[in-house]
Design a protein around this motif. Structure first.
Motif, PDB file in Angstrom:
ATOM      1  N   ALA A  21       0.814  -1.227   0.000  1.00  5.56           N
ATOM      2  CA  ALA A  21       0.000   0.000   0.000  1.00  5.56           C
ATOM      3  C   ALA A  21       0.845   1.272   0.000  1.00  5.56           C
ATOM      4  N   LYS A  22       0.558   2.140  -0.972  1.00  7.76           N
ATOM      5  CA  LYS A  22       1.228   3.450  -1.014  1.00  7.76           C
ATOM      6  C   LYS A  22       1.033   4.201   0.306  1.00  7.76           C
ATOM      7  N   ASN A  23      -0.200   4.199   0.815  1.00  7.58           N
ATOM      8  CA  ASN A  23      -0.467   5.026   1.996  1.00  7.58           C
ATOM      9  C   ASN A  23       0.043   4.409   3.296  1.00  7.58           C
ATOM     10  N   ALA A  24       0.569   3.188   3.206  1.00 10.34           N
ATOM     11  CA  ALA A  24       1.237   2.603   4.374  1.00 10.34           C
ATOM     12  C   ALA A  24       2.745   2.766   4.240  1.00 10.34           C
ATOM     13  N   ALA A  49       6.187   6.481  -8.006  1.00  4.82           N
ATOM     14  CA  ALA A  49       6.886   7.769  -7.997  1.00  4.82           C
ATOM     15  C   ALA A  49       6.936   8.335  -6.575  1.00  4.82           C
ATOM     16  N   ASP A  50       5.863   8.144  -5.795  1.00  7.98           N
ATOM     17  CA  ASP A  50       5.856   8.668  -4.418  1.00  7.98           C
ATOM     18  C   ASP A  50       6.926   8.009  -3.549  1.00  7.98           C
ATOM     19  N   VAL A  51       7.193   6.735  -3.814  1.00 11.20           N
ATOM     20  CA  VAL A  51       8.236   6.050  -3.042  1.00 11.20           C
ATOM     21  C   VAL A  51       9.598   6.648  -3.412  1.00 11.20           C
ATOM     22  N   SER A 121      -7.990  22.034  -0.304  1.00  7.28           N
ATOM     23  CA  SER A 121      -6.938  22.895   0.273  1.00  7.28           C
ATOM     24  C   SER A 121      -5.979  22.119   1.203  1.00  7.28           C
ATOM     25  N   ARG A 122      -6.419  21.113   1.872  1.00  8.95           N
ATOM     26  CA  ARG A 122      -5.601  20.192   2.664  1.00  8.95           C
ATOM     27  C   ARG A 122      -4.615  20.854   3.638  1.00  8.95           C
ATOM     28  N   PRO A 123      -5.131  21.559   4.650  1.00  7.08           N
ATOM     29  CA  PRO A 123      -4.246  22.165   5.644  1.00  7.08           C
ATOM     30  C   PRO A 123      -3.578  21.117   6.547  1.00  7.08           C
ATOM     31  N   THR A 305     -12.683   7.907   0.170  1.00 10.25           N
ATOM     32  CA  THR A 305     -12.647   8.938  -0.876  1.00 10.25           C
ATOM     33  C   THR A 305     -11.738   8.514  -2.028  1.00 10.25           C
ATOM     34  N   ASP A 306     -10.714   7.702  -1.737  1.00 13.88           N
ATOM     35  CA  ASP A 306      -9.781   7.294  -2.790  1.00 13.88           C
ATOM     36  C   ASP A 306     -10.395   6.292  -3.772  1.00 13.88           C
ATOM     37  N   MET A 307     -11.639   5.850  -3.501  1.00 11.75           N
ATOM     38  CA  MET A 307     -12.358   4.981  -4.449  1.00 11.75           C
ATOM     39  C   MET A 307     -13.544   5.713  -5.079  1.00 11.75           C
ATOM     40  N   ASP A 370      -6.259  13.665 -10.973  1.00  3.77           N
ATOM     41  CA  ASP A 370      -5.464  13.194  -9.825  1.00  3.77           C
ATOM     42  C   ASP A 370      -5.257  11.694 -10.019  1.00  3.77           C
ATOM     43  N   LEU A 371      -4.544  11.050  -9.116  1.00  4.91           N
ATOM     44  CA  LEU A 371      -4.175   9.659  -9.434  1.00  4.91           C
ATOM     45  C   LEU A 371      -5.368   8.714  -9.535  1.00  4.91           C
ATOM     46  N   ARG A 372      -6.363   8.893  -8.659  1.00  5.26           N
ATOM     47  CA  ARG A 372      -7.520   7.996  -8.714  1.00  5.26           C
ATOM     48  C   ARG A 372      -8.399   8.325  -9.908  1.00  5.26           C
ATOM     49  N   ALA A 373      -8.493   9.621 -10.255  1.00  2.83           N
ATOM     50  CA  ALA A 373      -9.257  10.027 -11.426  1.00  2.83           C
ATOM     51  C   ALA A 373      -8.658   9.373 -12.672  1.00  2.83           C
ATOM     52  N   ASP A 397       1.180   7.504 -11.952  1.00  6.01           N
ATOM     53  CA  ASP A 397       2.436   6.879 -11.521  1.00  6.01           C
ATOM     54  C   ASP A 397       2.741   7.114 -10.039  1.00  6.01           C
ATOM     55  N   ARG A 398       2.118   8.140  -9.453  1.00  7.10           N
ATOM     56  CA  ARG A 398       2.301   8.368  -8.014  1.00  7.10           C
ATOM     57  C   ARG A 398       1.768   7.179  -7.223  1.00  7.10           C
ATOM     58  N   GLY A 399       0.677   6.558  -7.718  1.00 10.94           N
ATOM     59  CA  GLY A 399      -0.003   5.583  -6.866  1.00 10.94           C
ATOM     60  C   GLY A 399      -0.284   4.222  -7.464  1.00 10.94           C
TER      61      GLY A 399
HETATM   62  C1  PEP Z   1      -5.187  11.467  -2.431  1.00 11.85           C
HETATM   63  C2  PEP Z   1      -4.318  10.473  -2.474  1.00 11.85           C
HETATM   64  O1  PEP Z   1      -3.031  10.531  -2.073  1.00 11.85           O
HETATM   65  P1  PEP Z   1      -2.196  11.754  -1.446  1.00 11.85           P
HETATM   66  O2  PEP Z   1      -2.718  11.982  -0.071  1.00 11.85           O
HETATM   67  O3  PEP Z   1      -0.821  11.203  -1.400  1.00 11.85           O
HETATM   68  O4  PEP Z   1      -2.384  12.928  -2.358  1.00 11.85           O
HETATM   69  C3  PEP Z   1      -4.689   9.127  -2.973  1.00 11.85           C
HETATM   70  O5  PEP Z   1      -3.916   8.179  -2.755  1.00 11.85           O
HETATM   71  O6  PEP Z   1      -5.750   8.993  -3.612  1.00 11.85           O
END
Ligand code: PEP
Ligand code: UD1
Length: 436
Positions: A21-24, A49-51, A121-123, A305-307, A370-373, A397-399
């Motif tokens: 998992a990318k997010n792990a 790419a994120d790794v 915006s993701r603060p 949300t990522d799905m 974005d990556l999921r889109a 490629d990020r995810g």
């Molecule tokens: C939003 C995502 O990742 P990040 O938080 O790394 O932008 C995602 O994985 O869908």
């Protein structure tokens, strides 16, 4: 400019294996720099790419990090620089996850302030509030956030206004070396938080309650490097599950963990998809006709949300009206315009999108917003008439590792090509081999 070209109309059939998992892996690699002794060896690291970006962040701090065959080793026992400049944070917001470990170990961290991104915006105010509660001073200026503490952080009672994944991770990492006990309430419960807590506990930390609303961390004096295997990527798994469903195919998604995917499984079943737990994953069989449903994105164990965008693709092919409500991010509907280019009937109303199905999707030139889109547009392309060309692959490629190749291995007519029309195979793996 590279493109993924999809010709719709083929069913997906066969077996696909899910990556780590990318997010792990991002928080776990960030956490590895807390260890002042020994090295950490992390397995099942996806070639993303994120790794590569988190590797560059750590190398830039003088940590000794290398990647080979999906295994990362990190030796951070030497003194580290405590900064992450804008060039990394710009590429990947998760670079802010080094704040907690650096603050815990050195009493100082300076990281470029992440900006907004395509989904909102993701603060990071909750991360910073948590550090302040533990006695750190926070300074924001000139595009940087700087945190420092005199001596060790102090354990504290912290309540998160929203169960932020990143804030939960940063605060757990900071608290792992704090003096005394931290109680973190209303925290995120995602499986990736549990993976991070397991990694930290192997390193000698005392983290209890990960995966529940309250996490308790008893600070210890030092942590050491360990060996760890990353959990499977539930979002990549979910993306292939939708692929099987949308094409009426039959796919075994190896590594898909039912426990991590309950909300998705339940919604897909409501839509008429057959899902069966097998020994090594989930078998997904698409029906002849999909039924409409509604989803609302929420923190785990709610619908991820990522799905959301991948489910939008599936709903476009379902009979009837579906409604998607996005509550996690303020602006995660950029893909709607791209789907419209494929003949989708979508209406945005505030934080909801009304999906009129079933749509006869048409191939078009579309951009991954974005990556999921990006993944969702490929999914839509699998059932569209004619050719869909997806650009802006840097997001994908990020995810996702080898997304086009993996779909092709299941029977889809998909390929990734460069400007000269030549097929590109496995771009990130090649990059990683050349930089490790
Ligand atoms: C939003 C995502 O990742 P990040 O938080 O790394 O932008 C995602 O994985 O869908
Ligand atoms: C690398 C990683 O793991 N990324 C995931 C992580 O992102 P990330 O950790 O950034 O997401 P958060 O859970 O922090 O964000 C959720 C919501 O909280 C808000 N918020 C967050 C922090 C803060 O200090 N203040 C604040 O207001 C955000 O703007 C957002 O609206 O969780 C998201 C939600 O499941 C996923 O979509 C991302 O894939």
């Amino acid at each position: 400019m590279e493109k993924i070209i999809v010709r719709g109309g083929r069913q997906l059939n066969g077996t696909v294996k899910v990556e780590g998992a990318k997010n792990a892996v991002l928080p776990v690699i960030a956490a590895s720099i807390i260890a002042s002794e020994g090295k950490s060896t992390i397995h099942e690291v996806p070639a993303l790419a994120d790794v590569r970006t988190i590797k560059e962040v750590l190398s830039n701090m003088n940590a000794d990090i290398s990647i080979s065959n999906n295994t990362v080793t990190v030796d951070a026992s030497q003194p580290l620089k405590t900064e992450a400049p804008f060039e990394f944070v710009r590429k990947m917001r998760a670079s802010v996850l080094v704040l907690g470990p650096l603050l815990a170990r050195y009493g100082h961290a300076k990281v470029a302030m992440p900006g907004g991104c395509a989904i909102g915006s993701r603060p990071i105010d909750l991360h910073l509030k948590g550090f302040e509660a533990m006695g750190a001073k926070v300074h924001v200026g000139n595009g940087f956030v700087e945190v420092h503490s005199e001596g060790r952080l102090q354990g504290a009672k912290i309540y998160l206004d929203v169960p932020s994944v990143g804030a939960t991770e940063n605060i757990i990492m900071a608290a792992a070396l704090a003096k005394g006990k931290t109680v973190l309430e209303n925290c995120a419960k995602e499986p990736e938080i549990v993976d991070l807590a397991n990694f930290l506990n192997k390193m000698g930390a005392k983290v209890v309650g990960a995966g529940t609303e309250t996490i308790r961390i008893e600070g210890v004096e030092t942590l050491h490097g360990v060996e760890h295997t990353i959990i499977p990527d539930r979002i990549e798994a979910g993306t292939f599950m939708v692929g099987a469903a949308i094409t009426g195919g039959n796919v075994l998604v190896q590594g898909a963990e039912t426990e991590h995917l309950r909300s998705l499984v339940s919604k897909m079943e409501e839509m008429g998809v057959y899902i069966k737990e097998e020994e090594d994953g989930l078998r997904v069989i698409g029906p002849k006709k999909l039924k409409a449903t509604d989803i609302k994105t929420l923190p785990h164990p709610g619908f991820p949300t990522d799905m959301q965008s991948q489910m939008m693709a599936l709903m476009l092919r379902a009979e009837g009206t579906s409604v998607i409500t996005e509550t996690v991010f303020e602006n995660r509907f950029m893909h709607v315009e791209e789907f419209r280019r494929m003949n989708a009937k979508l209406k945005i109303e505030g934080r909801s999108v009304i999906v009129e199905g079933p749509t006869e999707l048409q191939g078009a030139e579309v951009a991954a917003t974005d990556l999921r889109a990006g993944a969702a547009l490929i999914l839509a392309g699998l059932t569209a008439e004619g050719y869909t060309r997806v650009t802006e692959l840097k997001h994908i490629d990020r995810g996702y590792v080898d997304l086009a190749e993996k779909f092709a291995s299941l029977g889809a007519d998909v390929e990734r090509v460069n400007d000269d029309g030549e097929v590109v195979i496995n771009p990130e793996k090649q990059q990683q081999t050349s930089v490790s």
